[in-house]
Design a protein around this motif. Structure first.
Motif, mmCIF file in Angstrom:
data_model
loop_
_atom_site.group_PDB
_atom_site.id
_atom_site.type_symbol
_atom_site.label_atom_id
_atom_site.label_comp_id
_atom_site.label_asym_id
_atom_site.label_seq_id
_atom_site.Cartn_x
_atom_site.Cartn_y
_atom_site.Cartn_z
ATOM 1 N N ALA A 1 -23.332 45.822 100.348
ATOM 2 C CA ALA A 1 -23.923 46.579 101.461
ATOM 3 C C ALA A 1 -23.877 45.777 102.753
ATOM 4 C CB ALA A 1 -25.360 46.959 101.116
ATOM 5 N N GLN B 1 -28.362 52.790 92.515
ATOM 6 C CA GLN B 1 -28.193 52.007 93.754
ATOM 7 C C GLN B 1 -26.756 52.118 94.278
ATOM 8 O OE1 GLN B 1 -30.981 50.904 94.990
ATOM 9 N NE2 GLN B 1 -32.266 51.141 93.182
ATOM 10 N N ASP C 1 -19.603 62.453 101.833
ATOM 11 C CA ASP C 1 -20.033 61.053 101.729
ATOM 12 C C ASP C 1 -20.440 60.607 100.328
ATOM 13 O OD1 ASP C 1 -19.689 60.720 104.527
ATOM 14 O OD2 ASP C 1 -21.712 61.472 104.909
ATOM 15 N N VAL C 2 -20.023 61.333 99.299
ATOM 16 C CA VAL C 2 -20.270 60.790 97.950
ATOM 17 C C VAL C 2 -19.449 59.513 97.790
ATOM 18 C CG1 VAL C 2 -20.067 61.217 95.469
ATOM 19 C CG2 VAL C 2 -20.775 63.057 97.007
ATOM 20 N N PHE C 3 -18.229 59.551 98.341
ATOM 21 C CA PHE C 3 -17.390 58.363 98.409
ATOM 22 C C PHE C 3 -17.069 58.091 99.881
ATOM 23 C CE2 PHE C 3 -16.404 59.998 94.115
ATOM 24 C CZ PHE C 3 -16.729 58.870 93.371
ATOM 25 N N THR D 1 -30.366 59.200 107.970
ATOM 26 C CA THR D 1 -29.424 59.348 106.853
ATOM 27 C C THR D 1 -28.928 60.797 106.760
ATOM 28 O OG1 THR D 1 -31.084 59.802 105.134
ATOM 29 C CG2 THR D 1 -30.591 57.501 105.588
ATOM 30 N N LEU E 1 -25.629 54.799 97.370
ATOM 31 C CA LEU E 1 -25.867 54.151 98.674
ATOM 32 C C LEU E 1 -25.084 54.785 99.823
ATOM 33 C CD1 LEU E 1 -27.340 52.000 100.240
ATOM 34 C CD2 LEU E 1 -25.572 50.372 99.570
ATOM 35 N N HIS E 2 -23.795 55.016 99.597
ATOM 36 C CA HIS E 2 -23.010 55.572 100.704
ATOM 37 C C HIS E 2 -23.556 56.947 101.095
ATOM 38 C CE1 HIS E 2 -19.613 55.894 103.376
ATOM 39 N NE2 HIS E 2 -19.399 57.107 102.918
ATOM 40 N N TYR E 3 -23.873 57.731 100.097
ATOM 41 C CA TYR E 3 -24.365 59.096 100.351
ATOM 42 C C TYR E 3 -25.736 59.077 101.036
ATOM 43 C CZ TYR E 3 -25.665 63.931 99.486
ATOM 44 O OH TYR E 3 -26.051 65.233 99.641
ATOM 45 N N VAL E 4 -26.650 58.312 100.437
ATOM 46 C CA VAL E 4 -28.037 58.393 100.903
ATOM 47 C C VAL E 4 -28.258 57.609 102.199
ATOM 48 C CG1 VAL E 4 -29.222 56.465 99.765
ATOM 49 C CG2 VAL E 4 -30.344 58.707 99.905
ATOM 50 N N SER E 5 -27.232 56.844 102.593
ATOM 51 C CA SER E 5 -27.321 56.202 103.908
ATOM 52 C C SER E 5 -26.664 57.081 104.972
ATOM 53 C CB SER E 5 -26.643 54.827 103.872
ATOM 54 O OG SER E 5 -25.245 54.966 103.701
ATOM 55 N N GLY E 6 -26.365 58.298 104.615
ATOM 56 C CA GLY E 6 -25.719 59.184 105.578
ATOM 57 C C GLY E 6 -24.275 58.800 105.836
ATOM 58 N N GLY E 7 -23.647 58.171 104.840
ATOM 59 C CA GLY E 7 -22.249 57.774 104.995
ATOM 60 C C GLY E 7 -22.083 56.536 105.865
ATOM 61 N N LYS E 8 -23.188 55.798 106.086
ATOM 62 C CA LYS E 8 -23.126 54.662 107.016
ATOM 63 C C LYS E 8 -22.996 53.310 106.317
ATOM 64 C CE LYS E 8 -25.814 57.295 110.303
ATOM 65 N NZ LYS E 8 -27.181 57.597 110.709
ATOM 66 N N ILE E 9 -23.346 53.245 105.036
ATOM 67 C CA ILE E 9 -23.252 51.963 104.332
ATOM 68 C C ILE E 9 -22.255 52.106 103.179
ATOM 69 C CG2 ILE E 9 -24.493 50.139 103.119
ATOM 70 C CD1 ILE E 9 -27.058 51.039 104.442
ATOM 71 N N ASN E 10 -21.246 51.219 103.175
ATOM 72 C CA ASN E 10 -20.311 51.180 102.050
ATOM 73 C C ASN E 10 -20.836 50.235 100.980
ATOM 74 O OD1 ASN E 10 -18.534 52.913 103.328
ATOM 75 N ND2 ASN E 10 -17.318 51.254 104.217
ATOM 76 N N GLY F 1 -20.596 59.148 92.766
ATOM 77 C CA GLY F 1 -20.430 57.995 93.660
ATOM 78 C C GLY F 1 -19.816 56.786 92.992
#
Lengths: 319, 325
Positions: free
Chosen positions: B73, B98, A313-315, A93, B102-111, B143
């Motif tokens: 997700a 949640q 990646d906040v959005f 992550t 999610l987008h942030y804490v997944s490293g930008g990998k999960i919308n 977010g």
């Protein structure tokens, strides 16, 4: 259905991978080489390793925050996990979530959620997608999370909607230091399945054969469109969090006593059946160490994130 | 153009998006059948799309919120309904911890492309658990995007945008607006998130408002015109991320600001807007910024008492007069 020899050796190999990785994580944390919040699954390795034989690679896996074992067992990027533990930019992550937010969507794995119990609701949402796409969800959490209201809400909704979800409870009888005797009504979590008229059972969570035979029966039920099942696996949690490093000597003691240790027990069983030899055991353990070494090397040689990377990646797109 | 009520415009947006993308589905309490959602917004959609896409749930807000996150997700586009804004604390973890992370804490990998619709009502006497307004919570939640339309046109266009957005969006409906009518184009259109709309141009004072207070502001502007005061009405439409450029441009033009919002005054949406103006537009101001908002009191279930804590045209006009002094 029974596991064949090849599957059982795969499970054994995964258990060794998880054990060696989690022990190394505790050791490096104690030394101060890695920092953050870490929740090892030492003592519970049989459950993730066996479930990996129950779900397909493209099925969905949603767990609570003690999910490192499940992340590894599903075949998620091991190097990226170690980079994450080291807080590196190459982490799974990008060094943001740390050990309790491990996720790898390329393997359909949301194996870290640090609000205890909230993953049950997310898994239920994944169930709506799985129902549409012809997959199943395996949702896993400790028994401590089953006293949250979301556990009931999820099982109720999943049953009504006939969602394809296997709810797995890792019963390690430790909830922030409390035992079930102190906190939980009812003798078994699996008994709650009766309230929803769904199949539920309790198995020895330190025995891959016991986990597999019930889990695969339930997965057949789930895949046939009949709705969710509840599987309770009795195991033991050897460490609460690595911030409590005093536990580590006790953990190492437990490894010496086969009755407590799922790996030692499985070795005895595999030997009695003539599957495991000295040479094979050595080869498996060497392989686990090699994987770990490779991951450590990758992590240690990876760059740290730039401070400004934490603003991204906040959005999904800049606003 | 066709003239329609906001409730119908919202339903039309849902219907169009469900036709456009089969991964869009609705989930909430009594969305189908006779009830058709708490305020009839989803009425009839279950008959058209079936029970698998218009999912009626138990009274289980936490699970509804959890499903929004999990389904998003893993690749669908859930649109869930929480009956009242005052019940949003029941899904606060699912939104704040949640969906928002999610987008942030997944490293930008999960919308996490979900929409959480809810309905605020302030001037109605249903007591503090059914009435109230906590829109400001979402402004303070990284977010999360939150929109609150004031017209049928904005409602339809914003909801369609929200459903196609890849981030979690809270869609704030206000019950007094459901029956308001307005023109909506026949052809497909979208209203962007993050863009305010000048609902009336003016040069002496800017009223920054959204949802129900836009009507109050427009009526006030009409009346103040007769006193020779030219009022600009800036409808935020999106409360987060709010349109800083539009605010800046209007404040530079008028130099006087009233912020009207139908939430509790302290720490409300307007408090953030006022802070932004103080930080970035202070040189343009020729009068103190005023907030017109509800008193910091739980909503009483009594029309005499609610009258004293809620706001309307009278309070907006008072504020305009004060900044014009």
């Amino acid at each position: 259905m029974m596991l064949d020899m090849e599957d059982r050796l795969d499970i054994y190999q995964k258990m060794l991978q998880i054990r060696s990785s989690e022990l190394k994580m505790c050791e490096l944390f104690k030394k101060g080489e890695i920092v953050g919040h870490m929740l090892p699954c030492l003592g519970q390795e049989a459950i993730p390793s066996t479930l990996a034989k129950v779900y397909a690679p493209d099925d969905y896996l949603v767990t609570a925050h003690r999910g490192g074992g499940h992340y590894m067992a599903k075949g998620c990027d091991f190097n990226a996990m170690w980079a994450e533990l080291y807080g590196r930019a190459t982490g799974t992550t990008k060094g943001r979530g740390g050990q309790i937010h491990l996720m790898d969507m390329s393997h359909f794995a949301m194996t870290g959620n640090a609000v205890v119990g909230q993953h049950w609701g997310i898994a239920t949402g994944a169930g709506f997608v799985a129902r549409k796409r012809g997959k199943i969800v395996v949702a896993v959490g400790g028994e401590g999370s089953t006293n949250r209201g979301i556990f009931h809400e999820s099982l109720n909704m999943a049953t009504v909607q006939k969602l394809p979800i296997l709810y797995v409870v890792e019963f390690n009888n430790n909830q922030m230091g409390n035992t079930c005797e102190e906190t939980t009504a009812g003798t078994r979590i699996a008994n709650r399945a009766f309230a929803y008229d769904i199949p539920g059972a309790t198995v020895d969570g330190n025995d891959p054969d016991a986990i597999y035979s019930k889990a695969i029966e339930y997965v057949d039920h789930i895949r046939s469109g009949k709705g969710p099942c509840l599987l309770e696996c009795i195991t033991g949690k050897w460490t609460d969090s690595v911030s409590n490093i005093r536990q580590l000597p006790e953990v190492l003691e437990k490894i010496k006593s086969p009755e407590n240790d799922c790996i030692a027990r499985f070795e005895v069983k595999l030997r009695a059946e003539g599957i495991l030899t000295d040479a094979l055991e050595k080869a498996c353990k060497n392989r686990a160490q090699e994987m770990l070494q490779a991951a450590l090397t990758f992590a240690q040689n990876s760059p740290l994130p730039n401070p400004s990377d934490g603003m991204d990646d906040v959005f999904s797109q800049p606003v | 153009m066709k003239n329609m009520k906001m409730v119908d415009a919202i339903r039309e947006a849902l219907r169009e998006e469900m036709l456009h993308d089969e991964d869009v589905f609705l989930l909430g309490e009594a969305l189908g059948g006779v009830q058709g959602g708490s305020f009839r917004v989803t009425k009839g959609l279950d008959e058209e799309f079936g029970k698998a896409r218009v999912v009626d749930t138990a009274i289980s807000e936490a699970a509804i919120g959890g499903v929004a996150v999990g389904a998003a997700a893993y690749g669908m586009r859930p649109v869930v309904e929480i009956m009242f804004g005052s019940l949003m604390p029941l899904v606060a973890d699912e939104i704040h911890n949640q969906a928002g992370t999610l987008h942030y804490v997944s490293g930008g990998k999960i919308n996490c492309p979900c929409v959480i619709r809810t309905c605020n009502w302030m001037r109605i006497i249903s007591g503090p658990h059914h009435c109230g307004n906590i829109d400001a919570l979402w402004v303070n939640s990284p977010g999360i995007k939150a929109v609150a339309p004031s017209t049928p046109y904005d409602a339809k266009g914003l909801l369609k945008t929200a459903i196609r957005d890849n981030d979690p969006v809270i869609f704030l409906e206000y019950s007094p607006l459901y029956t308001k009518t307005g023109d909506v184009p026949e052809e497909e259109y979208f209203v962007p998130i993050g863009k305010a709309d000048i609902k009336r141009e003016g040069k002496d004072v800017t009223i920054i408002c959204y949802a129900t207070t836009v009507g109050d502001a427009l009526e006030s502007a009409e009346l103040m015109e007769k006193e020779g005061v030219s009022v600009e009405v800036l409808d935020l439409r999106t409360i987060i991320p709010y349109d800083k450029e539009a605010i800046r441009a209007s404040v530079e033009k008028t130099g006087r600001v009233v912020i009207a919002y139908e939430g509790y005054k302290t720490g409300g949406v307007g408090s953030e807007i006022a802070a932004f103006i103080a930080e970035e537009c202070i040189d343009s101001l020729i009068a103190p910024v005023l907030r017109v908002a509800c008193k910091d009191v739980p909503n009483p279930s009594n029309s005499i008492l609610i009258e004293n804590i809620s706001i309307g045209k009278r309070e907006v006009i008072d504020a305009i007069r004060r900044v014009m002094e």
